[in-house]
Design an enzyme around this catalytic site. Sequence first.
Site, mmCIF file in Angstrom:
data_model
loop_
_atom_site.group_PDB
_atom_site.id
_atom_site.type_symbol
_atom_site.label_atom_id
_atom_site.label_comp_id
_atom_site.label_asym_id
_atom_site.label_seq_id
_atom_site.Cartn_x
_atom_site.Cartn_y
_atom_site.Cartn_z
ATOM 1 C CB SER A 192 -0.848 0.021 1.278
ATOM 2 O OG SER A 192 -1.472 1.283 1.431
ATOM 3 C CE1 TYR B 162 -4.073 -1.755 5.506
ATOM 4 C CE2 TYR B 162 -3.000 0.271 4.828
ATOM 5 C CZ TYR B 162 -3.700 -0.872 4.510
ATOM 6 O OH TYR B 162 -4.017 -1.144 3.191
HETATM 7 N N1 LIG Z 1 -8.615 -0.315 -1.104
HETATM 8 C C1 LIG Z 1 -7.495 0.398 -1.113
HETATM 9 O O1 LIG Z 1 -7.510 1.617 -1.338
HETATM 10 C C2 LIG Z 1 -6.167 -0.263 -0.857
HETATM 11 C C3 LIG Z 1 -5.021 0.523 -1.021
HETATM 12 C C4 LIG Z 1 -3.783 -0.039 -0.810
HETATM 13 C C5 LIG Z 1 -3.676 -1.357 -0.446
HETATM 14 N N2 LIG Z 1 -4.801 -2.122 -0.276
HETATM 15 C C6 LIG Z 1 -4.617 -3.526 0.120
HETATM 16 O O2 LIG Z 1 -5.199 -4.357 -0.850
HETATM 17 C C7 LIG Z 1 -5.687 -5.539 -0.204
HETATM 18 C C8 LIG Z 1 -7.164 -5.720 -0.536
HETATM 19 O O3 LIG Z 1 -7.858 -4.592 -0.057
HETATM 20 P P1 LIG Z 1 -9.396 -4.303 -0.417
HETATM 21 O O4 LIG Z 1 -9.539 -2.845 -0.455
HETATM 22 O O5 LIG Z 1 -9.814 -5.122 -1.554
HETATM 23 O O6 LIG Z 1 -10.077 -4.827 0.938
HETATM 24 P P2 LIG Z 1 -11.590 -5.304 1.237
HETATM 25 O O7 LIG Z 1 -12.489 -4.814 0.161
HETATM 26 O O8 LIG Z 1 -11.842 -4.924 2.639
HETATM 27 O O9 LIG Z 1 -11.494 -6.902 1.117
HETATM 28 C C9 LIG Z 1 -10.641 -7.585 1.990
HETATM 29 C C10 LIG Z 1 -10.579 -9.035 1.610
HETATM 30 O O10 LIG Z 1 -9.640 -9.682 2.495
HETATM 31 C C11 LIG Z 1 -10.286 -10.774 3.124
HETATM 32 N N3 LIG Z 1 -9.740 -10.977 4.474
HETATM 33 C C12 LIG Z 1 -9.709 -10.108 5.496
HETATM 34 N N4 LIG Z 1 -9.123 -10.663 6.570
HETATM 35 C C13 LIG Z 1 -8.784 -11.931 6.209
HETATM 36 C C14 LIG Z 1 -8.147 -12.995 6.865
HETATM 37 N N5 LIG Z 1 -7.742 -12.905 8.143
HETATM 38 N N6 LIG Z 1 -7.955 -14.154 6.190
HETATM 39 C C15 LIG Z 1 -8.365 -14.286 4.908
HETATM 40 N N7 LIG Z 1 -8.971 -13.299 4.226
HETATM 41 C C16 LIG Z 1 -9.177 -12.133 4.871
HETATM 42 C C17 LIG Z 1 -11.776 -10.449 3.124
HETATM 43 O O11 LIG Z 1 -12.485 -11.667 3.187
HETATM 44 P P3 LIG Z 1 -13.862 -11.856 4.051
HETATM 45 O O12 LIG Z 1 -14.794 -10.789 3.598
HETATM 46 O O13 LIG Z 1 -14.281 -13.237 3.681
HETATM 47 O O14 LIG Z 1 -13.499 -11.738 5.496
HETATM 48 C C18 LIG Z 1 -11.912 -9.752 1.765
HETATM 49 O O15 LIG Z 1 -12.031 -10.701 0.732
HETATM 50 C C19 LIG Z 1 -5.401 -5.373 1.281
HETATM 51 O O16 LIG Z 1 -4.197 -6.021 1.609
HETATM 52 C C20 LIG Z 1 -5.265 -3.878 1.428
HETATM 53 O O17 LIG Z 1 -4.466 -3.530 2.533
HETATM 54 C C21 LIG Z 1 -6.056 -1.598 -0.466
#
Ligand SMILES: NC(=O)c1ccc[n+]([C@@H]2O[C@H](COP(=O)([O-])OP(=O)(O)OC[C@H]3O[C@@H](n4cnc5c(N)ncnc54)[C@H](OP(=O)(O)O)[C@@H]3O)[C@@H](O)[C@H]2O)c1
Length: 257
Positions: free
Chosen positions: A148, A161
């Site tokens: 990130s 985080y």
């Molecule tokens: N969105 C952004 O702006 C952004 C920016 C930079 C980096 N990221 C990174 O990109 C990745 C995905 O983010 P996102 O925005 O797509 O998040 P999200 O929409 O909140 O989705 C998170 C996903 O991770 C799963 N998850 C959470 N805790 C878990 C665990 N302990 N074991 C297995 N699965 C787990 C959730 O599954 P369940 O629903 O089944 O629990 C869901 O499928 C993350 O690592 C995040 O830090 C996101």
Amino acid sequence: MSKRVAIVTGSSRGIGRAIAEQLAADGYSVTVNYNSSPDAAMQVVAGIENAGGEAIAVQANVSSEQGRSQLIQDTLAKWNRLDVLVNNAGITSPGRLDILEATSENWDLVLGTNLKGPFFLTQDAANQMLSQIEEGTIPAGKIINLSSLSSYASSPNRADYCIAKAGLAMMTQLFADRLGNEHIQVFEVCPGIIATDMTGPVKEKYDLQIAEGLTPIKRWGQPEDVAKAVSAICADYFPFSTGQRINVDGGFHLRRL
Ligand SMILES: NC(=O)c1ccc[n+]([C@@H]2O[C@H](COP(=O)([O-])OP(=O)(O)OC[C@H]3O[C@@H](n4cnc5c(N)ncnc54)[C@H](OP(=O)(O)O)[C@@H]3O)[C@@H](O)[C@H]2O)c1
């Protein structure tokens, strides 16, 4: 040769879902991992199958040793090979507490999910890939870590985080170094501000900042933007690269005057 196989952690929703769908469209058999959203994961699998692809859903908490082992075991039981691991699962900092109020409970939760989980899952996957490369059942492996902009941009109300993501960046370099000559490439894909459930609660703040020019490319990132970068890595277009950070952030990382 049979189809290549990818595990995408946290692919029931958001960025992980887009990556799972893209890799399936690229011809991979995909393990769709979820923790607490079984219906969403089943929908992803059904969508992939309806489009002619192959996928299974596996419930596993990546922060637990048992969960990590289940993820690899179920994948091998189904396809008997592993070519790609995408460490995508992640959670934001609960409550976004100021660094002076941050709690050790949140630290354990966030570091456990966002850093310790990916570290030991990478160790398990790399050992599995190494044994398969040695016996000739897969030609090479790839490990892709979703970090990130928080790995280098300070948000004092999300210290756990930020620290976990900074650790993930170093973790990428460590595994890339160790595995560089073993036919396993390791990459960091570094998303900017992407429209998912994770950023939903702070949408208005980011709408304003993006409109005011926070990023040279003035729009929200979409999960598909990140999935395309992962797809390019998995399509072998970077054969002489490893340990690389690939920013998918509309240019957020540029220092500007
Ligand atoms: N969105 C952004 O702006 C952004 C920016 C930079 C980096 N990221 C990174 O990109 C990745 C995905 O983010 P996102 O925005 O797509 O998040 P999200 O929409 O909140 O989705 C998170 C996903 O991770 C799963 N998850 C959470 N805790 C878990 C665990 N302990 N074991 C297995 N699965 C787990 C959730 O599954 P369940 O629903 O089944 O629990 C869901 O499928 C993350 O690592 C995040 O830090 C996101």
